[in-house]
Write a protein that holds these residues in place. Structure first.
Motif, mmCIF file in Angstrom:
data_model
loop_
_atom_site.group_PDB
_atom_site.id
_atom_site.type_symbol
_atom_site.label_atom_id
_atom_site.label_comp_id
_atom_site.label_asym_id
_atom_site.label_seq_id
_atom_site.Cartn_x
_atom_site.Cartn_y
_atom_site.Cartn_z
ATOM 1 N N THR A 85 0.791 -1.212 0.035
ATOM 2 C CA THR A 85 -0.009 0.075 0.244
ATOM 3 C C THR A 85 1.002 1.210 0.166
ATOM 4 O OG1 THR A 85 -1.616 -1.168 1.167
ATOM 5 C CG2 THR A 85 -1.752 1.144 1.294
ATOM 6 N N GLU A 86 0.573 2.036 -1.017
ATOM 7 C CA GLU A 86 1.542 3.279 -1.023
ATOM 8 C C GLU A 86 0.906 4.577 -0.307
ATOM 9 O OE1 GLU A 86 3.076 4.443 -5.043
ATOM 10 O OE2 GLU A 86 1.947 6.305 -4.582
ATOM 11 N N THR A 87 1.549 5.196 0.329
ATOM 12 C CA THR A 87 1.332 6.268 1.310
ATOM 13 C C THR A 87 2.203 7.532 1.053
ATOM 14 O OG1 THR A 87 0.225 4.973 3.033
ATOM 15 C CG2 THR A 87 0.288 7.027 3.689
ATOM 16 N N ARG A 88 1.403 8.777 0.923
ATOM 17 C CA ARG A 88 2.269 9.709 0.726
ATOM 18 C C ARG A 88 2.319 10.616 2.083
ATOM 19 N NH1 ARG A 88 2.832 11.261 -4.703
ATOM 20 N NH2 ARG A 88 1.452 9.991 -6.097
ATOM 21 N N ASN A 89 3.686 11.086 2.339
ATOM 22 C CA ASN A 89 3.933 11.740 3.721
ATOM 23 C C ASN A 89 4.912 12.822 3.226
ATOM 24 O OD1 ASN A 89 3.976 12.410 6.308
ATOM 25 N ND2 ASN A 89 4.028 10.143 7.027
ATOM 26 N N ASN A 90 5.123 13.546 4.419
ATOM 27 C CA ASN A 90 6.457 14.417 4.403
ATOM 28 C C ASN A 90 7.567 14.007 5.425
ATOM 29 O OD1 ASN A 90 5.241 16.182 2.504
ATOM 30 N ND2 ASN A 90 4.627 17.442 4.138
ATOM 31 N N CYS A 91 8.577 14.270 5.132
ATOM 32 C CA CYS A 91 9.892 13.870 5.914
ATOM 33 C C CYS A 91 9.744 14.932 6.972
ATOM 34 C CB CYS A 91 11.098 13.937 5.022
ATOM 35 S SG CYS A 91 12.544 13.738 6.284
ATOM 36 N N THR A 92 10.046 14.562 8.119
ATOM 37 C CA THR A 92 10.149 15.337 9.493
ATOM 38 C C THR A 92 11.493 15.745 10.142
ATOM 39 O OG1 THR A 92 9.841 13.229 10.755
ATOM 40 C CG2 THR A 92 7.745 14.228 10.217
ATOM 41 N N TYR A 93 12.374 15.550 9.181
ATOM 42 C CA TYR A 93 13.782 15.673 9.842
ATOM 43 C C TYR A 93 13.910 17.258 9.925
ATOM 44 C CZ TYR A 93 15.816 11.244 10.780
ATOM 45 O OH TYR A 93 16.184 9.912 11.308
ATOM 46 N N CYS A 94 13.634 18.029 8.900
ATOM 47 C CA CYS A 94 13.918 19.431 9.029
ATOM 48 C C CYS A 94 12.935 20.284 8.280
ATOM 49 C CB CYS A 94 15.344 19.581 8.084
ATOM 50 S SG CYS A 94 15.254 19.519 6.510
ATOM 51 N N SER A 95 13.274 21.539 8.076
ATOM 52 C CA SER A 95 12.256 22.411 7.740
ATOM 53 C C SER A 95 11.683 22.396 6.107
ATOM 54 C CB SER A 95 12.508 23.793 8.046
ATOM 55 O OG SER A 95 13.590 24.137 7.528
ATOM 56 N N VAL A 96 12.716 21.402 5.553
ATOM 57 C CA VAL A 96 12.371 21.424 3.955
ATOM 58 C C VAL A 96 11.142 20.809 3.700
ATOM 59 C CG1 VAL A 96 13.317 20.486 1.875
ATOM 60 C CG2 VAL A 96 15.063 21.420 3.324
ATOM 61 N N GLY A 97 10.809 19.765 4.326
ATOM 62 C CA GLY A 97 9.463 19.123 4.033
ATOM 63 C C GLY A 97 9.501 18.332 2.696
ATOM 64 N N CYS A 98 10.525 17.542 2.514
ATOM 65 C CA CYS A 98 10.682 16.791 1.369
ATOM 66 C C CYS A 98 9.439 15.489 1.234
ATOM 67 C CB CYS A 98 12.008 15.914 1.232
ATOM 68 S SG CYS A 98 13.414 17.113 0.902
ATOM 69 N N GLY A 99 9.000 15.172 -0.004
ATOM 70 C CA GLY A 99 7.945 14.265 -0.023
ATOM 71 C C GLY A 99 8.510 12.943 -0.227
ATOM 72 N N LEU A 100 7.664 12.112 0.520
ATOM 73 C CA LEU A 100 8.042 10.639 0.791
ATOM 74 C C LEU A 100 6.773 9.868 0.001
ATOM 75 C CD1 LEU A 100 9.136 10.664 4.588
ATOM 76 C CD2 LEU A 100 10.520 10.720 2.543
ATOM 77 N N LEU A 101 7.240 8.659 -0.352
ATOM 78 C CA LEU A 101 6.174 7.603 -0.810
ATOM 79 C C LEU A 101 6.744 6.439 0.337
ATOM 80 C CD1 LEU A 101 6.424 7.507 -4.576
ATOM 81 C CD2 LEU A 101 4.557 8.599 -3.061
ATOM 82 N N MET A 102 5.689 5.968 1.090
ATOM 83 C CA MET A 102 5.912 5.012 2.314
ATOM 84 C C MET A 102 5.289 3.825 1.610
ATOM 85 S SD MET A 102 5.680 7.376 5.485
ATOM 86 C CE MET A 102 6.168 6.203 6.773
ATOM 87 N N TYR A 103 5.889 2.622 1.547
ATOM 88 C CA TYR A 103 4.981 1.396 0.968
ATOM 89 C C TYR A 103 4.909 0.304 2.358
ATOM 90 C CZ TYR A 103 6.035 3.169 -3.608
ATOM 91 O OH TYR A 103 5.960 3.616 -4.664
ATOM 92 N N SER A 104 3.791 -0.233 2.545
ATOM 93 C CA SER A 104 3.563 -0.993 3.630
ATOM 94 C C SER A 104 2.863 -2.194 3.414
ATOM 95 C CB SER A 104 2.694 -0.265 4.937
ATOM 96 O OG SER A 104 1.611 0.274 4.631
ATOM 97 N N LEU A 105 3.011 -3.507 3.980
ATOM 98 C CA LEU A 105 2.216 -4.612 3.835
ATOM 99 C C LEU A 105 1.115 -4.619 4.964
ATOM 100 C CD1 LEU A 105 5.126 -6.997 2.506
ATOM 101 C CD2 LEU A 105 3.216 -5.982 1.418
ATOM 102 N N GLY A 106 0.365 -5.354 4.686
ATOM 103 C CA GLY A 106 -0.783 -5.506 5.702
ATOM 104 C C GLY A 106 -2.105 -5.093 5.140
ATOM 105 N N ASP A 107 -3.119 -6.175 5.196
ATOM 106 C CA ASP A 107 -4.320 -6.004 4.664
ATOM 107 C C ASP A 107 -5.476 -4.954 5.394
ATOM 108 O OD1 ASP A 107 -4.919 -7.498 6.656
ATOM 109 O OD2 ASP A 107 -5.993 -9.194 5.477
ATOM 110 N N GLY A 108 -4.926 -4.364 6.321
ATOM 111 C CA GLY A 108 -5.878 -3.535 7.457
ATOM 112 C C GLY A 108 -6.991 -4.221 7.875
ATOM 113 N N ALA A 109 -6.546 -5.482 8.274
ATOM 114 C CA ALA A 109 -7.498 -6.199 9.015
ATOM 115 C C ALA A 109 -7.563 -5.918 10.363
ATOM 116 C CB ALA A 109 -7.544 -7.717 8.877
#
Length: 195
Positions: free
Chosen positions: A44-68
């Motif tokens: 599952t692809e989730t969009r997020n922002n990096c939280t390390y600094c004030s730039v706020g780079c875009g991230l794509l986070m991939y996770s496994l799990g059916d949400g059950a």
């Protein structure tokens, strides 16, 4: 080619071992020709922002799990978001190593509080944390709110508490946070992007 006796025996032994494996049916070309499954195919692809600094780079986070109900999702891969207007898919070394941060056993996942005089942190629920923050802010505002200054002019200010807003939030979220804090009379307000 110069070769001493020891090198000759090593080369001969390696050749004998390789030819024996081929004779027994092991062929590296057949083993290496096997197709592998793409690891992100079922993720599952989730969009997020990096939280390390004030730039706020875009991230794509991939996770496994059916949400059950009893199945927890697990982040398996993180990469830069090529469609993000800030970073256009690139990440600094800290952002590229976010997967280690996500899976770190030292990562704080729940709110904790250390009561006055105590040396131990205790875990509390998110509702308790938000109620505690609201209660302490109200108590401080009630005790330190200034409606007028020494000259009798109306100032409606609250100087004893301040807010540092998140840098990776959108302009709209920053605007709303600013308006809420200013409506409480808070003057000490800044954004982490400026720090």
């Amino acid at each position: 080619m110069d070769m001493n006796r020891r090198q000759f025996f090593r080369v001969s032994g390696a050749g004998l071992a390789a030819s024996s494996l081929v004779a027994l049916g092991f062929s590296p070309t057949a083993a290496l020709a096997e197709t592998r499954h793409y690891k992100l195919a079922r993720a599952t692809e989730t969009r997020n922002n990096c939280t390390y600094c004030s730039v706020g780079c875009g991230l794509l986070m991939y996770s496994l799990g059916d949400g059950a109900k009893n199945a927890l999702g697990d982040v398996i891969h993180i990469e830069g978001d090529p469609d993000h207007p800030v970073s256009r898919g690139s990440l600094c070394p800290k952002g590229a190593g976010l997967l280690d941060y996500v899976h770190s056993p030292a990562r704080l996942k729940y709110p904790e509080v250390r009561e006055p005089g105590s040396t131990e942190w205790k875990r509390i629920s998110w509702d308790d944390a938000m109620n505690r923050i609201a209660k302490l802010m109200k108590e401080d505002r009630d005790a330190n709110f200034e409606a007028t200054n020494a000259a009798g002019q109306t100032v409606n200010r609250w100087l004893s508490t301040g807010v540092l807003a998140a840098s990776a939030s959108s302009n709209e979220a920053g605007y709303i946070t600013h308006k809420v804090m200013r409506s409480l009379g808070m003057l000490v307000f800044d954004n982490q992007a400026r720090v």
